[in-house]
Design an enzyme around this catalytic site. Structure first.
Site, short mmCIF file in Angstrom:
data_model
loop_
_atom_site.label_atom_id
_atom_site.label_comp_id
_atom_site.label_asym_id
_atom_site.label_seq_id
_atom_site.Cartn_x
_atom_site.Cartn_y
_atom_site.Cartn_z
N GLU A 63 -4.75 7.66 -2.53
CA GLU A 63 -5.46 5.94 -2.44
C GLU A 63 -5.65 5.11 -3.61
O GLU A 63 -5.30 3.81 -3.48
CB GLU A 63 -6.44 6.69 -1.58
CG GLU A 63 -6.93 5.54 -0.87
CD GLU A 63 -5.57 5.56 0.55
OE1 GLU A 63 -5.22 6.04 0.89
OE2 GLU A 63 -5.98 4.92 1.68
N HIS A 75 1.29 -1.23 -0.26
CA HIS A 75 0.22 -0.21 -0.32
C HIS A 75 0.63 1.50 0.04
O HIS A 75 0.71 1.98 -1.18
CB HIS A 75 -1.32 0.23 0.92
CG HIS A 75 -1.66 0.98 0.86
ND1 HIS A 75 -3.43 1.43 0.93
CD2 HIS A 75 -1.34 2.55 2.28
CE1 HIS A 75 -3.56 1.92 1.19
NE2 HIS A 75 -2.96 2.98 1.46
N GLU A 76 1.70 1.65 0.40
CA GLU A 76 2.68 2.61 1.09
C GLU A 76 3.43 2.79 -0.31
O GLU A 76 4.17 3.90 -0.41
CB GLU A 76 3.39 2.58 2.32
CG GLU A 76 2.71 2.71 3.59
CD GLU A 76 1.46 2.95 3.76
OE1 GLU A 76 1.87 4.75 2.98
OE2 GLU A 76 0.54 3.00 4.45
N HIS A 125 1.90 4.75 -2.85
CA HIS A 125 2.03 5.94 -2.43
C HIS A 125 3.01 6.58 -2.91
O HIS A 125 3.10 7.79 -3.76
CB HIS A 125 1.63 6.11 -1.17
CG HIS A 125 0.17 6.43 -0.66
ND1 HIS A 125 -0.73 7.48 -1.20
CD2 HIS A 125 -0.40 5.64 0.81
CE1 HIS A 125 -1.98 6.99 -0.06
NE2 HIS A 125 -1.92 6.18 0.55
#
Lengths: 509, 509
Positions: B299, B269-270, B273
């Protein structure tokens, strides 16, 4: 309104400047410790922007007005009070800062960046000619910088003052002459004894796994004052310490798995800096008074923990069992006297940062002398490497094989840092003065150290020195702590008392 | 002088603001990742000082003048050019910033700090009454904030715009109504099937030693785009990603040795980003155009790598042998279908941040609805916990046992962050739209993923989305990338196509 209320606008302005300076210090720490390498270009821009903003604020006419108003509002406050000191020290900082035109500062910053690049290349190629024009340019800029301070006795005073406020070149020269007169024959006498000290316990290919070194260092430092709630220990290529306020102390070291002394004594050294940073009176937080009063005083603290404590006989007795546990193959058969001798081996060496207590100051004195001559234009820069080599021969009796191990070894000149070197030797001298003072007041320190109790020394230093931060100038601070002005005698006496017996020199040496 | 030369003064002013904002982001990272705990009080002061200085500069009348002059000097430059975009986006930022009085900003910051403290205590004591007056105060301040923007259609628009520029509440409400209408019965149908998915491979007391998790994650991320020369991976209590420029990307995760999914999917997830932050056109460095255009778009990227890639069947096939090597006891007997099912287990759960793809948006919709009602004063705050619990029953069919697991679970409201939640769900919706677009253009992505080749997806995203930074508003960006406006259909279709087969639902569900 009492005087403290009236100072509030000044305190607010100075707190903001201090916050920005702390942010800048944090970005520097980040750059040297954790930043991914590709971040370097942008980081340089950020640091330059912060520098510009800090400089704008530190030289703003509005700050000058606040300072003048604050001086009028002190109403005869005790000069040693926080308020009076804040106004006095900030006014000194301000008056210095406004003397230097912004353009000249920018030019120096640019020249420093280019000079550093050239220095890296010159060292790699061992070619003085690559760096020489940059040094020439830097000296020209330094002369313009000196011209901003027409009231100095000696041009070098203007440079020295940035690192050792109020200290005069003549004073340093006097002290260094005494040092040189003692140290040159003393080092010659030691080295004439031959290689009589066995330091092999500190060396061995892969003998010191990094994790074990680090665990040992953390254990030792925690007895001295390192506390993970307010400190960090990290790795850096060029070890340093920084205080981001008194509650956030960051020290660094570097590990060599084949040599223990570098990381171990380096960490003690940085811990000494850290204790000074941590020790400021909490009332000085977010003011320009927090921190150390000069580089020399700062170095006195790092050197004290590294050498006077860490290379002392009581410490050797306390730390030996821990070394034996961590590295049994290297220390299993050693006794404390053997360890004490090993960590105090004297060697005529080429590189200042690797040199021992007995020879260190000679490396510094050589640089101090050359810096003055360069600034005065008395040196043909073509000949600087040869002049360097000659003095190494005269002071240390050693031949320099190439410029990388000679005149190009230090980073300082490459970045335009001139006037800084003396503070390293002053640190040794001041450390010995403070050491003499604390030992006369606390006669059982050796006994405490032998039991791993370092609180009494730390607390004494905090009470006499650290808590005052930048309130007093170095000369004042030395008198307060040591009871007398800068004096080389305790240091000479310490060196002779230590190395005389180790090297079996006659007592009159 | 061409238009770029004429823009130089504006570029310089904006570069300095950007440098300060990056420094601030660095201090935040430091605070959350490496700072010794006792540094917190001073760090808060430093961050406040930087915030003040950034705000001063971002609202300075001189900047307004530079922006107006720059607009006049664009000479009909293409609106999509860097120059025109810089002026347009910065003017929008400036016009918003100058609307809000400094006092109100300070009051909100103070209320946020106090609110956060009260929230921590309220959660600990599971006592809503401790936090309620802080929320009431915060809402009052938010209403005053909304009043600074009298031209909005809906009061909530003013809050939403800070996170999703240009997005309207009515648009979000429309999308969320469609989502809710589909998801509530869909989740009910899935959970009616009972606990048919075995996810036990992801759990086990001490089964996942931290070092092995980290080594695995680093190996996987390096295939996706993580490069130690320009990235960092660290541990943080509340994982996050930050881009300190496009060459210094820092992501964080947290390890639980008894549960693999948290760190693993959190890191993916990160990393998503991070790729967005890293992908800005280098020409946008040191401008306000670098970075992501909105939280929803951001997101969409994190969710895409976490869920659409990381929880996809091709990825499961590629990663399984690595999991088997790292944790043979847990994955040795598993096949890729089993792994795929395990990482896609659906569960009615209490906590948003732990919820799965199928239920996540319902948690968000509940908050979005409550935020609007609170802002409009339609909710008696005494009753908020009960209203929360009712909706959890209605949307997710689950009973909330206490406020800590209910209305007090998120940090956002405690700090006065209202209008942010919708962006989490928008991210899912936008991710599915982009996913549909890229798959129609790059039909062999599944095959690539099955071989651990993620470059084609990453490059497509960089070309279509990342490189534009903040040049375009979210609505424009969605149209550019996905070829059509915000649309919930691809997301619904993705969820049904994925979870229908896993849970054996009839195809018309």
């Amino acid at each position: 309104m009492n005087s403290t209320d009236r100072l509030q606008p000044l305190r607010t302005a100075l707190a903001e400047i201090t916050d920005l300076a702390t942010a800048q210090a944090n970005l520097h720490w980040d750059y040297q410790v954790v930043m991914p390498p590709r971040g370097a270009a942008l980081r340089a821009e950020e640091l330059a922007t912060l520098e510009t903003i800090i400089h704008e604020r530190a030289t703003a006419p509005a700050l000058g007005t606040l300072l003048d108003e604050a001086a009028d509002n002190l109403n005869g406050a005790d000069p040693e009070s926080d308020d009076a000191s804040l106004v006095r020290v900030s006014k000194r900082d301000y008056d210095k800062a406004v003397r230097v035109p912004g353009e000249l500062r920018s030019e120096m910053a640019r020249a420093g960046a280019l000079g550093h690049e050239a220095w890296v290349e010159a060292r790699k190629q061992k070619d003085w000619a690559i760096f020489q024009p940059h040094l020439a340019n830097m000296l020209e800029l330094k002369r313009r910088y000196v011209d901003c301070f027409p009231d100095v006795d000696d041009p070098y005073d203007a440079l020295l003052d940035d690192y050792e406020p109020g200290m005069k070149t003549s004073e340093v020269a006097r002290v260094f002459e005494q040092l040189k007169a003692e140290l040159v024959p003393f080092v010659a006498a030691i080295t004439a004894k031959g290689d009589v000290v066995d330091a092999s316990c500190l060396h061995g290919a892969g003998a010191f796994p990094r994790e074990r070194q680090e665990a040992l260092i953390r254990r030792v430092l925690s007895r001295i004052g390192f506390d993970p709630a307010g400190w960090r220990l990290d790795v850096a290529v060029h070890p340093f310490a920084t205080g981001l306020g008194s509650q956030d102390i960051r020290i660094t070291t570097r590990y060599d798995e084949s040599h223990l002394a570098g990381a171990f004594f380096g960490a003690l050294h940085e811990c000494g800096h850290g204790l000074y940073e941590a020790g400021s009176d909490p009332a000085l937080e977010r003011t320009p008074l927090r921190g150390g009063t000069s580089l020399g005083l700062h170095e006195s603290q790092s050197r004290m923990w590294e050498n006077l404590v860490g290379r002392g006989r009581p410490f050797a007795g306390w730390v030996l069992p821990q070394l034996q546990e961590a590295f049994p193959a290297k220390f299993g058969d050693l006794d404390a006297d053997g360890l004490y001798r090993a960590v105090n081996r004297v060697e005529r060496s080429l590189i200042r940062v690797e040199s021992d207590e007995a020879t260190y100051c000679l490396h510094v004195i050589l640089r101090f002398e050359l810096e003055q001559d360069m600034l005065a234009g008395k040196v043909d820069l073509d000949e600087l490497p040869e002049i360097w080599n000659e003095r190494m021969r005269d002071y240390l009796g050693i031949e320099v094989p190439d410029v990388a191990q000679g005149v190009l070894q230090d980073v300082h000149w490459s970045e335009g840092i001139i006037g800084y070197f003396p503070t390293y030797a002053l640190g040794n001298v001041i450390a010995a003065q403070i050491w003499a003072a604390v030992r006369s007041e606390e006669p059982d320190l050796d006994d405490r150290f032998a039991h791993g109790e370092f609180g009494p020394l730390r607390d004494w230093l905090r009470d006499r020195l650290h808590r005052h931060g930048r309130k007093f100038l170095p000369a004042e601070m030395i008198e307060r702590v040591a009871g007398r002005p800068l004096d080389v005698a305790p240091y000479i006496s310490y060196l002779k008392g230590k190395f005389g017996p180790i090297y079996g020199l006659a007592a009159d040496r």
